[in-house]
Structures are given as structure tokens and as C-alpha cells.
Design a protein around this motif. Structure first.
Motif, PDB file in Angstrom:
ATOM      1  N   PHE A  57      -5.079   7.920  -2.380  1.00 29.73           N
ATOM      2  CA  PHE A  57      -3.938   7.023  -2.308  1.00 29.73           C
ATOM      3  C   PHE A  57      -3.170   7.242  -1.010  1.00 29.73           C
ATOM      4  N   CYS A  58      -2.724   6.141  -0.448  1.00 28.19           N
ATOM      5  CA  CYS A  58      -1.837   6.185   0.696  1.00 28.19           C
ATOM      6  C   CYS A  58      -0.407   6.020   0.198  1.00 28.19           C
ATOM      7  N   ALA A  59       0.525   6.701   0.841  1.00 26.75           N
ATOM      8  CA  ALA A  59       1.926   6.605   0.461  1.00 26.75           C
ATOM      9  C   ALA A  59       2.787   6.573   1.712  1.00 26.75           C
ATOM     10  N   ALA A  60       3.987   6.017   1.584  1.00 27.29           N
ATOM     11  CA  ALA A  60       4.859   5.887   2.745  1.00 27.29           C
ATOM     12  C   ALA A  60       6.309   6.099   2.350  1.00 27.29           C
ATOM     13  N   SER A  61       7.081   6.545   3.328  1.00 26.76           N
ATOM     14  CA  SER A  61       8.515   6.730   3.133  1.00 26.76           C
ATOM     15  C   SER A  61       9.240   6.259   4.383  1.00 26.76           C
ATOM     16  N   ASN A  62      10.436   5.737   4.184  1.00 22.90           N
ATOM     17  CA  ASN A  62      11.265   5.340   5.322  1.00 22.90           C
ATOM     18  C   ASN A  62      12.020   6.527   5.923  1.00 22.90           C
ATOM     19  N   ASP A  63      11.865   7.694   5.327  1.00 23.35           N
ATOM     20  CA  ASP A  63      12.516   8.898   5.816  1.00 23.35           C
ATOM     21  C   ASP A  63      11.504   9.827   6.494  1.00 23.35           C
ATOM     22  N   TYR A  64      12.021  10.679   7.383  1.00 25.59           N
ATOM     23  CA  TYR A  64      11.221  11.798   7.871  1.00 25.59           C
ATOM     24  C   TYR A  64      11.276  12.867   6.781  1.00 25.59           C
ATOM     25  N   LEU A  65      10.196  13.072   6.102  1.00 24.06           N
ATOM     26  CA  LEU A  65      10.192  14.015   4.986  1.00 24.06           C
ATOM     27  C   LEU A  65       9.993  15.438   5.485  1.00 24.06           C
ATOM     28  N   THR A  66      10.918  15.887   6.294  1.00 24.86           N
ATOM     29  CA  THR A  66      10.777  17.201   6.905  1.00 24.86           C
ATOM     30  C   THR A  66      10.828  18.318   5.866  1.00 24.86           C
ATOM     31  N   TRP A  67      11.511  18.079   4.731  1.00 24.61           N
ATOM     32  CA  TRP A  67      11.677  19.121   3.740  1.00 24.61           C
ATOM     33  C   TRP A  67      10.494  19.210   2.789  1.00 24.61           C
ATOM     34  N   ALA A  68       9.763  18.117   2.620  1.00 23.05           N
ATOM     35  CA  ALA A  68       8.649  18.134   1.663  1.00 23.05           C
ATOM     36  C   ALA A  68       7.649  17.042   1.966  1.00 23.05           C
ATOM     37  N   PRO A  69       6.967  17.103   3.098  1.00 23.66           N
ATOM     38  CA  PRO A  69       6.066  16.018   3.475  1.00 23.66           C
ATOM     39  C   PRO A  69       4.846  15.872   2.569  1.00 23.66           C
ATOM     40  N   LEU A  70       4.525  16.912   1.817  1.00 25.69           N
ATOM     41  CA  LEU A  70       3.360  16.867   0.937  1.00 25.69           C
ATOM     42  C   LEU A  70       3.757  16.794  -0.533  1.00 25.69           C
ATOM     43  N   ASN A  71       4.976  16.404  -0.794  1.00 26.68           N
ATOM     44  CA  ASN A  71       5.455  16.252  -2.166  1.00 26.68           C
ATOM     45  C   ASN A  71       5.402  14.784  -2.556  1.00 26.68           C
ATOM     46  N   ALA A  72       4.538  14.457  -3.496  1.00 26.20           N
ATOM     47  CA  ALA A  72       4.331  13.056  -3.884  1.00 26.20           C
ATOM     48  C   ALA A  72       5.621  12.399  -4.377  1.00 26.20           C
ATOM     49  N   ARG A  73       6.501  13.179  -4.978  1.00 25.27           N
ATOM     50  CA  ARG A  73       7.729  12.598  -5.548  1.00 25.27           C
ATOM     51  C   ARG A  73       8.668  12.081  -4.474  1.00 25.27           C
ATOM     52  N   GLU A  74       8.459  12.482  -3.230  1.00 28.06           N
ATOM     53  CA  GLU A  74       9.339  12.035  -2.152  1.00 28.06           C
ATOM     54  C   GLU A  74       8.950  10.655  -1.623  1.00 28.06           C
ATOM     55  N   TYR A  75       7.789  10.171  -1.998  1.00 28.83           N
ATOM     56  CA  TYR A  75       7.289   8.896  -1.491  1.00 28.83           C
ATOM     57  C   TYR A  75       7.594   7.775  -2.483  1.00 28.83           C
ATOM     58  N   LYS A  76       8.095   6.655  -1.959  1.00 25.59           N
ATOM     59  CA  LYS A  76       8.503   5.548  -2.821  1.00 25.59           C
ATOM     60  C   LYS A  76       7.516   4.376  -2.791  1.00 25.59           C
ATOM     61  N   ILE A  77       6.635   4.327  -1.801  1.00 25.36           N
ATOM     62  CA  ILE A  77       5.712   3.202  -1.640  1.00 25.36           C
ATOM     63  C   ILE A  77       4.293   3.736  -1.714  1.00 25.36           C
ATOM     64  N   TRP A  78       3.487   3.116  -2.562  1.00 23.67           N
ATOM     65  CA  TRP A  78       2.128   3.592  -2.800  1.00 23.67           C
ATOM     66  C   TRP A  78       1.132   2.449  -2.758  1.00 23.67           C
ATOM     67  N   GLY A  79      -0.081   2.766  -2.307  1.00 23.72           N
ATOM     68  CA  GLY A  79      -1.177   1.824  -2.388  1.00 23.72           C
ATOM     69  C   GLY A  79      -1.904   1.951  -3.717  1.00 23.72           C
ATOM     70  N   GLN A  80      -2.942   1.140  -3.884  1.00 24.91           N
ATOM     71  CA  GLN A  80      -3.689   1.110  -5.144  1.00 24.91           C
ATOM     72  C   GLN A  80      -4.813   2.138  -5.198  1.00 24.91           C
ATOM     73  N   GLY A  81      -5.193   2.684  -4.073  1.00 23.82           N
ATOM     74  CA  GLY A  81      -6.207   3.728  -4.054  1.00 23.82           C
ATOM     75  C   GLY A  81      -7.584   3.224  -3.655  1.00 23.82           C
ATOM     76  N   THR A  82      -8.388   4.149  -3.129  1.00 31.16           N
ATOM     77  CA  THR A  82      -9.776   3.873  -2.785  1.00 31.16           C
ATOM     78  C   THR A  82     -10.612   5.070  -3.239  1.00 31.16           C
ATOM     79  N   GLN A  83     -11.786   4.796  -3.803  1.00 32.49           N
ATOM     80  CA  GLN A  83     -12.572   5.846  -4.433  1.00 32.49           C
ATOM     81  C   GLN A  83     -13.494   6.534  -3.430  1.00 32.49           C
ATOM     82  N   VAL A  84     -13.467   7.859  -3.465  1.00 26.54           N
ATOM     83  CA  VAL A  84     -14.371   8.682  -2.664  1.00 26.54           C
ATOM     84  C   VAL A  84     -15.190   9.544  -3.617  1.00 26.54           C
ATOM     85  N   THR A  85     -16.499   9.463  -3.504  1.00 21.99           N
ATOM     86  CA  THR A  85     -17.393  10.273  -4.331  1.00 21.99           C
ATOM     87  C   THR A  85     -18.327  11.056  -3.428  1.00 21.99           C
ATOM     88  N   VAL A  86     -18.325  12.368  -3.594  1.00 21.93           N
ATOM     89  CA  VAL A  86     -19.172  13.247  -2.795  1.00 21.93           C
ATOM     90  C   VAL A  86     -20.161  13.942  -3.721  1.00 21.93           C
TER      91      VAL A  86
END
Length: 125
Positions: free
Chosen positions: A94-123
Motif C-alpha cells: 500500500f502507498c500512503a501520503a501525508s500533508n505533513d513532514y512526519l519527522t516524528w514517525a515516518p514509518l507509523n501507519a497511523r500518521e498517514y491519512k491518505i491510502w491507496g488500494q494496494g498492489t499484490q506482490v508474490t515471491v
């Protein structure tokens, strides 16, 4: 309306590579964009994030040295180059986006408000 659309997911053999794309619409340059993934039966986890300037990036330990996140701000696309893929990389990305610089938690999903629908990767091994 702000929208994110992912593409590039596929099925590959272990050791292979894929490049995922996240196209943003809505006329804004999101200050932070990120990639997350979720495997069946598991929680969503962070993969990588990047600030709008393209020089500041963040990675989960599990993908450091193998994945690279980048941005094309003219085309409003965030990429995730994935190399040396492993079966444990399998999941919906999933891709996600925020209008803020998430300097405090760039890898925290809860900080992102906009999300895509996802793309499947199978290895496969």
C-alpha cells in the motif's frame, strides 16, 4: 479529490526484482509518502517513507539494502524499487501520503491519512 493508485505488483521468483509505482492525484505535493505491506493474517507493517525533497528516506530494517524509495514530483509518482526479493516480502503493498513532514514517525501507519488500494506482490521460493 486526493487519490493514490498503486501499480507494478506481480509474481516473481526469490532473488528477483520489482518496481512499484504510486501515482498521486489531487493537485498537491504530499510532504511525506510511504509504502506499507500486509501479508495474509498479519498486521500491516512499514516498508519505507520519503519526504517531498527526495533526499530524506526511511526504511524498515527488514528491507534496508534491498529496497529503495524515490519520488518524481513532476509526475507525482512515488516508486519502490525492490531487489533481492524474498518469500517473506510477499503481501499487499500500500502507498500512503501525508500533508505533513512526519519527522516524528515516518514509518507509523497511523500518521498517514491518505491510502491507496494496494498492489499484490508474490515471491516464490
Amino acid at each position: 479529490e486526493m487519490q493514490l493508485v498503486e501499480s507494478g505488483g506481480d509474481s516473481v521468483q526469490a532473488g528477483g526484482s520489482l518496481r512499484l509505482s504510486c501515482a498521486a492525484s489531487g493537485g498537491v505535493d504530499y510532504r511525506t509518502t510511504g509504502w506499507f505491506r500486509q501479508a495474509p493474517g498479519k498486521e500491516r507493517e512499514a516498508v519505507a517513507a520519503i519526504f517531498v525533497g527526495g533526499l530524506t528516506t526511511f526504511y524498515a530494517d527488514s528491507v534496508k539494502g534491498r529496497f529503495a524509495i524515490s519520488r518524481d514530483n513532476v509526475r507525482k509518482i512515488t516508486y519502490l524499487q525492490m531487489n533481492s526479493l524474498k518469500p517473506e516480502d510477499t503481501g499487499t503493498y500500500f502507498c500512503a501520503a501525508s500533508n505533513d513532514y512526519l519527522t516524528w514517525a515516518p514509518l507509523n501507519a497511523r500518521e498517514y491519512k491518505i491510502w491507496g488500494q494496494g498492489t499484490q506482490v508474490t515471491v516464490s521460493s
